[in-house]
Design an enzyme around this catalytic site. Structure first.
Site, PDB file in Angstrom:
ATOM      1  N   ARG A 168       0.818  -1.378  -0.338  1.00  0.00           N
ATOM      2  CA  ARG A 168      -0.199  -0.132  -0.120  1.00  0.00           C
ATOM      3  C   ARG A 168       0.889   0.710  -0.046  1.00  0.00           C
ATOM      4  O   ARG A 168       0.794   2.400  -0.654  1.00  0.00           O
ATOM      5  CB  ARG A 168      -0.880   0.201   1.054  1.00  0.00           C
ATOM      6  CG  ARG A 168      -1.359   1.509   1.367  1.00  0.00           C
ATOM      7  CD  ARG A 168      -3.222   1.813   1.891  1.00  0.00           C
ATOM      8  NE  ARG A 168      -2.380   0.608   3.272  1.00  0.00           N
ATOM      9  CZ  ARG A 168      -1.994   1.323   5.042  1.00  0.00           C
ATOM     10  NH1 ARG A 168      -1.474   1.914   4.537  1.00  0.00           N
ATOM     11  NH2 ARG A 168      -1.717   0.413   5.485  1.00  0.00           N
ATOM     12  N   TYR A 170     -15.879  17.008 -16.478  1.00  0.00           N
ATOM     13  CA  TYR A 170     -16.494  16.270 -16.488  1.00  0.00           C
ATOM     14  C   TYR A 170     -17.794  15.927 -15.578  1.00  0.00           C
ATOM     15  O   TYR A 170     -17.347  16.233 -14.276  1.00  0.00           O
ATOM     16  CB  TYR A 170     -14.999  15.010 -15.536  1.00  0.00           C
ATOM     17  CG  TYR A 170     -15.535  13.229 -15.644  1.00  0.00           C
ATOM     18  CD1 TYR A 170     -16.230  12.602 -16.444  1.00  0.00           C
ATOM     19  CD2 TYR A 170     -15.397  12.450 -14.567  1.00  0.00           C
ATOM     20  CE1 TYR A 170     -16.761  11.672 -16.498  1.00  0.00           C
ATOM     21  CE2 TYR A 170     -15.949  11.708 -14.571  1.00  0.00           C
ATOM     22  CZ  TYR A 170     -16.716  11.152 -15.425  1.00  0.00           C
ATOM     23  OH  TYR A 170     -17.245   9.601 -14.704  1.00  0.00           O
ATOM     24  N   ASP A 208      -6.521  18.883 -15.120  1.00  0.00           N
ATOM     25  CA  ASP A 208      -7.109  17.803 -16.007  1.00  0.00           C
ATOM     26  C   ASP A 208      -6.320  17.677 -17.160  1.00  0.00           C
ATOM     27  O   ASP A 208      -7.914  18.068 -18.291  1.00  0.00           O
ATOM     28  CB  ASP A 208      -7.985  16.936 -15.198  1.00  0.00           C
ATOM     29  CG  ASP A 208      -8.807  15.983 -15.904  1.00  0.00           C
ATOM     30  OD1 ASP A 208      -8.519  14.858 -16.629  1.00  0.00           O
ATOM     31  OD2 ASP A 208      -9.703  15.674 -15.479  1.00  0.00           O
ATOM     32  N   LYS A 250      -8.311   6.116 -19.766  1.00  0.00           N
ATOM     33  CA  LYS A 250      -8.524   6.616 -21.114  1.00  0.00           C
ATOM     34  C   LYS A 250      -7.190   6.436 -21.510  1.00  0.00           C
ATOM     35  O   LYS A 250      -6.721   5.430 -22.124  1.00  0.00           O
ATOM     36  CB  LYS A 250      -9.157   8.074 -21.019  1.00  0.00           C
ATOM     37  CG  LYS A 250      -9.689   8.226 -19.982  1.00  0.00           C
ATOM     38  CD  LYS A 250     -11.152   7.453 -20.263  1.00  0.00           C
ATOM     39  CE  LYS A 250     -11.898   8.573 -18.677  1.00  0.00           C
ATOM     40  NZ  LYS A 250     -13.384   7.249 -18.901  1.00  0.00           N
TER      41      LYS A 250
HETATM   42  C1  LIG Z   1     -11.958  14.131 -17.619  1.00  0.00           C
HETATM   43  C2  LIG Z   1     -12.063  13.046 -17.103  1.00  0.00           C
HETATM   44  N1  LIG Z   1     -11.344  13.192 -15.777  1.00  0.00           N
HETATM   45  C3  LIG Z   1     -11.553  12.126 -14.905  1.00  0.00           C
HETATM   46  C4  LIG Z   1     -12.660  10.823 -15.329  1.00  0.00           C
HETATM   47  C5  LIG Z   1     -13.079  10.219 -14.383  1.00  0.00           C
HETATM   48  O1  LIG Z   1     -11.612   8.783 -14.814  1.00  0.00           O
HETATM   49  P1  LIG Z   1     -12.424   7.597 -14.356  1.00  0.00           P
HETATM   50  O2  LIG Z   1     -13.227   7.165 -14.856  1.00  0.00           O
HETATM   51  O3  LIG Z   1     -10.795   7.040 -14.360  1.00  0.00           O
HETATM   52  O4  LIG Z   1     -12.430   7.549 -12.202  1.00  0.00           O
HETATM   53  C6  LIG Z   1     -13.142  11.207 -16.495  1.00  0.00           C
HETATM   54  C7  LIG Z   1     -14.052   9.959 -16.941  1.00  0.00           C
HETATM   55  O5  LIG Z   1     -14.821  10.403 -18.022  1.00  0.00           O
HETATM   56  C8  LIG Z   1     -12.907  12.587 -17.892  1.00  0.00           C
HETATM   57  O6  LIG Z   1     -13.208  12.175 -18.580  1.00  0.00           O
END
Ligand SMILES: Cc1ncc(COP(=O)(O)O)c(C=O)c1O
Length: 394
Positions: free
Chosen positions: A60, A113, A186, A211
């Site tokens: 961990r 998101y 992000d 992604k």
């Molecule tokens: C721009 C963006 N950030 C964060 C996330 C969240 O990622 P996760 O689904 O791996 O938790 C997503 C998910 O679609 C996303 O499109």
């Protein structure tokens, strides 16, 4: 940094992505000479008297497979420290909750998101009593007008999901800097191949590795990268000691495997997305196409300045009824209707049909039009993709 200037760095990026013999051998290969480093599944590591404290003791806290991936992620973003999380949301929530205190103040871009929006409104705002203010970050003046000396964090997504809006990372970083506030970005939609927020002044970069970084739609994960030693210590403590939301060794292996082809995949995603965007732009049932690579994108110049490519994500507004739109989606054969993005296969998502409870009606965050279609352009033949759209469109 312009697109062309940055091309010269692409070979170095690709070398880091594949992993050199030197970086690979940092992993203990158990006395063998595996070119692919083994997956270390052990939860615990034998202690020996005289250990200098540098070795792993409990997975961990730290694990050899994860440590190697974290180092590679940091290199790819041009940063000092990387942390691999169990999901993109784990990365985002850990970053935000370990920086912003209960009752604090957070300023975020209003195009974001839907999961991050829920986190900010319901958990960070609702449960922890943080004053969350959403602003249209396309204009940095809106950020400047909302930030003050009591602000704890500025947060932005660029390009955004699903509206494909951009914000000027350098301009917002300068504003945050004036108040000595951390700025987190992000950068999932761009991937580290096309955008380097730390180099533009951001303090933290997050990715959903689910992604483009993993790229094969078979692993959920997230990453945080920072240059700031203090922020890193704060986040690493929250992750490893408090929340325990790190990425498993097997998923670390999958992401590391995905990274080897990231440059090649991103070039192909971008070329296909450009072909699909141009096709859609010329179709009379498409009202508007949002793709940063199109001259018609209102922030195309900013994309050219701060990104070295336009990536594989676009969205468009269908000119017709929801019933016609549903029939169009059902008529697609190469594109798969579904959530997520950034994998080798092309996906389409209509937020109002597929995730109606999560669609923003524009009260706090940017409104999502009812007939908006988000497209993650995959690696199939571009002609097949355009023909599929042409056949299915009314
Ligand atoms: C721009 C963006 N950030 C964060 C996330 C969240 O990622 P996760 O689904 O791996 O938790 C997503 C998910 O679609 C996303 O499109």
């Amino acid at each position: 940094m312009t697109r062309d200037d940055d091309r010269s760095n692409k070979n170095r990026f690709a070398t880091i992505a594949v992993g050199t013999a030197e970086t690979n051998t940092r992993l203990d290969r158990g006395g063998t000479n595996d070119v692919v480093p083994p997956i270390h599944l052990s939860t615990t590591f034998e202690w020996a008297s005289g250990d200098d404290g540098n070795k792993h003791d409990y997975s961990r806290e730290s694990n050899p497979t994860r440590a190697a991936l974290e180092e590679q992620l940091a290199h790819l973003e041009g940063g000092e420290h990387g942390l691999a999380f169990a999901s993109g949301m784990a990365a985002i929530s850990t970053a935000i909750l370990s920086i912003v205190p209960p009752g604090g103040h957070l300023v975020s871009s209003d195009s974001i998101y839907s999961g991050t929006e829920k986190l900010l409104t319901e958990l960070v705002g609702g449960h922890f009593g943080v004053d969350v203010e959403f602003v249209d970050a396309r204009d940095p003046e809106n950020v400047a007008a909302t930030v003050d000396s009591d602000t704890d964090l500025v947060w932005a997504e660029t390009p955004t999901n699903p509206l494909i809006r951009l914000c000027d990372i350098r301009a917002i970083a300068d504003i945050a800097d004036d108040y000595d506030i951390p700025f987190g970005v992000d950068s999932t939609f761009a991937s580290p191949y096309f955008q380097a927020p730390l180099g533009l002044g951001a303090d933290i970069v997050v990715h959903s590795t689910t992604k483009y970084l993993n790229g094969h739609s078979d692993s959920i994960g997230g990453a945080v990268i920072t240059d700031d030693d203090g922020l890193f210590e704060q986040l690493a403590f929250a992750q490893r000691t408090g929340l325990g939301n790190m990425l498993s060794p097997f998923d670390c292996y999958l992401v590391a495997r995905g990274l080897k082809t990231l440059p090649a995949r991103m070039e192909h995603h971008e070329a296909n997305a450009m072909a699909v965007a141009r096709f859609l732009e010329g179709h009379d049932r498409i009202a508007r196409v949002q793709y940063p690579g199109l001259e018609s994108h209102p922030q195309h110049d900013l994309a050219c300045e701060q990104m070295s490519g336009y990536s594989g994500m676009l969205s468009f507004e269908f000119d017709g009824t929801l019933i016609e739109l549903e029939a169009f989606i059902e008529g697609l054969e190469v594109f798969t209707p579904g959530a997520s993005l950034g994998g080798v296969e092309s996906l389409v998502e209509v937020p109002s049909l597929m995730i109606p409870d999560e669609v923003s009606h524009g009260e706090a965050t940017a409104e999502i039009p009812e007939t908006l279609v988000r497209v993650s352009v995959g690696l199939e033949d571009a002609d097949d993709l355009c023909e599929d759209l042409e056949t299915a469109l009314p």
